[in-house]
Structures are given as C-alpha cells and as structure tokens.
Design a protein around this motif. Structure first.
Motif, short mmCIF file in Angstrom:
data_model
loop_
_atom_site.label_atom_id
_atom_site.label_comp_id
_atom_site.label_asym_id
_atom_site.label_seq_id
_atom_site.Cartn_x
_atom_site.Cartn_y
_atom_site.Cartn_z
N ARG A 57 51.31 46.74 52.63
CA ARG A 57 49.86 46.83 52.51
C ARG A 57 49.40 45.76 51.53
N PRO A 58 48.45 44.92 51.96
CA PRO A 58 47.95 43.91 51.03
C PRO A 58 47.33 44.57 49.80
N THR A 59 47.51 43.96 48.65
CA THR A 59 46.91 44.47 47.43
C THR A 59 45.39 44.33 47.54
N LEU A 60 44.68 45.39 47.18
CA LEU A 60 43.22 45.36 47.21
C LEU A 60 42.69 44.53 46.05
N SER A 61 41.60 43.82 46.28
CA SER A 61 41.02 42.99 45.22
C SER A 61 40.41 43.84 44.11
N ASP A 62 39.98 45.04 44.43
CA ASP A 62 39.45 45.97 43.43
C ASP A 62 39.54 47.39 43.98
N LYS A 63 39.27 48.32 43.10
CA LYS A 63 39.23 49.74 43.49
C LYS A 63 37.95 50.35 42.96
N ASP A 64 36.84 49.71 43.31
CA ASP A 64 35.53 50.08 42.80
C ASP A 64 34.64 50.79 43.81
#
Length: 152
Positions: free
Chosen positions: A61-68
């Motif tokens: 799973r690609p790392t998410l740029s943020d978790k906002d």
C-alpha cells in the motif's frame, strides 16, 4: 454528522467526477494522495516495470501523504477511485486501514475503462470490517448535476 467525498485519482478523471459529485451534493471533499505522487509512467499498466504493477505484485500500500481526513466527523463517506486490476487501487485499502470507519457508511464510486466493480466491495470490507460498505456505481460517461444528486 455530515458527509465526505474522498477520492484518489491518478489521471484526473476520477477527481473531476468526485468534485462534481461533492459540489452537487454539498459534501466536504478530501483528496487521498500518496506520499510519492504517481507519474503517468507509474500508472502505465502495460509496462510490467511500472510502479502500479510492482505495488500490485507485492501487495504494498502506498504511504499516504497525510492522515488529515477527520473521518470521525462524518457518518457517510462517498469513496471515489479508478478500477485497477478489477478492484480498487491499493492506496484505497491503505486509506481505509488508516482510520476507524466503525459504524460509518462508505459508498463506493469508481471510474473505469471498461471494468465493473467485481469483488471490489468484498475486498474493501477486509480493510474496514466495521464499516457498512455499499457498492455504488461505476461512473463512465458524462453526468449532470441532477445525475449526481440522484446517486445519494
């Protein structure tokens, strides 16, 4: 509680539909982005060395740029994505796994060059087992504001 339209788009087609849907239905909008953006070469599935193929083979799973996304503020999430490999891209599974979707309704909408949902809803339920994941529609073609309103 309110409603959120969350979307992942590699080429812009899914983004266009998600934004039009959100505007027509008065939802908040959130873009699901990978930490390392996809280039056109990264999503050229006909190239066996393309990033999307490597991710699929390794099930990474690609790392998410943020978790906002502030999922706790919403009772319904309209989730837009392109169909890759007859299902949702792995970044969608990563998005669902990054938040607590317990008790949330998640309605799926996809874009595709010809594929249907297949087992997409079933696959995504594994990533958010306590959510009510509902298969919406595959959105190909042109839609009016009224068309988008009829989808909720």
């Amino acid at each position: 509680m309110s409603k959120l339209t969350a979307y992942f788009s590699a080429s812009g087609n899914t983004a266009q539909k998600a934004k039009a849907f959100a505007e027509a239905n008065g939802t908040d909008i959130y873009e699901i982005k990978p930490e390392a953006p996809y280039s056109p070469a990264d999503v050229k599935w006909t190239n066996p060395l393309a990033r999307c193929n490597k991710e699929w083979i390794k099930k990474t799973r690609p790392t998410l740029s943020d978790k906002d996304a502030k999922i706790e503020s919403y009772d319904t999430v309209y989730l837009f994505f392109p169909i890759w490999y007859f299902t949702a891209p792995l970044i969608i599974r990563g998005f669902l796994e990054a938040y607590d979707f317990s008790g949330k309704k998640v309605v799926l909408f996809a874009t595709s060059g010809g594929s249907e949902f297949g087992k997409t809803a079933q696959h995504l339920r594994e990533s958010a087992p306590n959510a009510d994941i509902i298969e919406g529609e595959v959105l190909n073609g042109t839609y009016s504001e009224d068309d988008y309103k009829k989808l909720v």
